[in-house]
Design a protein around this motif. Structure first.
Motif: not given
Ligand code: ZN
Length: 244
Positions: A71, A74, A78-81, A83
């Motif tokens: 978390h 992320m 500013n990444l998706t899970f 990534d």
């Protein structure tokens, strides 16, 4: 939807200590059993951002942002899970396996089938060069100084100037229409008829570094245009990446 098995996710989590990861972004101070710092997710003057080293969790009493190391990455990167998982796997030197994902497995299956159909097509083109249909092409190659051994080594062939010779051959060999089109060897014309993409052309297989035929380039032997055409982009072939 999980791309990766849970034990890999857990391994990545355990190999990225939350205090160390957060310390790369936030100046932390030890206080009791935990760490406090200024929250990177909201603006503040007194630290309300707390990291719990034993539980490997963080929480901000000011903005309620909280969670584990995934978390945190992320949110801050500013990444998706997936990534964030890759980001942290890299940080820990862990190599991720192929994603355990239906779409990805399907993509791998299509890729394998395209390599098979390309191999069969290459043999077809090569044999056409040796028969009567390819005599003009063979003459053209000889005039350019290409010996038989070169032709054989590079798998050079000929696509006869007919509408659907290869397509019919491939169907007879057990490939279905979908893979003919996905490979780029066949196209549908405006009458919805399956036809060969390469017609009346000298054919050059395009190999990857492992020796797979990932695509073809086709050259005319007369003045017709276009002079060269290549396979379209497929799951096996993205232009500018493979060696000729
Ligand atoms: Zn906060």
């Amino acid at each position: 939807m999980n791309y990766y098995p849970d034990d890999i996710i857990e391994e990545v989590r355990l190999n990225n200590d939350l205090v160390e990861v957060v310390s790369e972004y936030v100046r932390l101070e030890k206080k009791g059993g935990g760490y406090f710092g200024l929250c990177p997710f909201h603006s503040e003057k007194t630290p309300s951002f707390h990291v719990e080293p034993v539980k490997q969790l963080y929480y901000c009493f000011g903005c309620n942002n909280g969670g584990n190391v995934f978390h945190f990455i992320m949110n801050i990167e500013n990444l998706t899970f997936p990534d964030a998982l890759r980001f942290l796997a890299d940080r820990a030197g862990i190599v991720l396996p192929e994603p355990d994902d239906k779409e990805e497995q399907q993509r791998i299956k299509v890729r394998k089938r395209i390599l098979e159909i390309n191999r069969v097509a290459a043999r077809f083109f090569y044999s056409c060069l040796a028969t009567g249909k390819g005599s003009e092409a063979l003459k053209y190659l000889r005039n350019r100084g290409l010996s038989n051994s070169i032709i054989k080594r590079f798998g050079i062939g000929y696509a006869p100037n007919e509408w659907d010779l290869l397509s019919n051959y491939l169907l007879k060999e057990g490939f279905d229409e979908t893979i003919l089109i996905q490979s780029g060897l066949s196209i549908k014309n405006k009458y919805d008829r399956l036809i060969d993409r390469f017609r009346g052309r000298i054919m050059f297989p395009i190999f990857d570094i492992r020796g797979n035929i990932v695509a073809f380039g086709g050259r005319v032997i007369d003045d017709s245009l276009p002079k060269y055409i290549n396979s379209p982009e497929t799951p096996c072939y993205s232009k500018g990446r493979e060696l000729f």
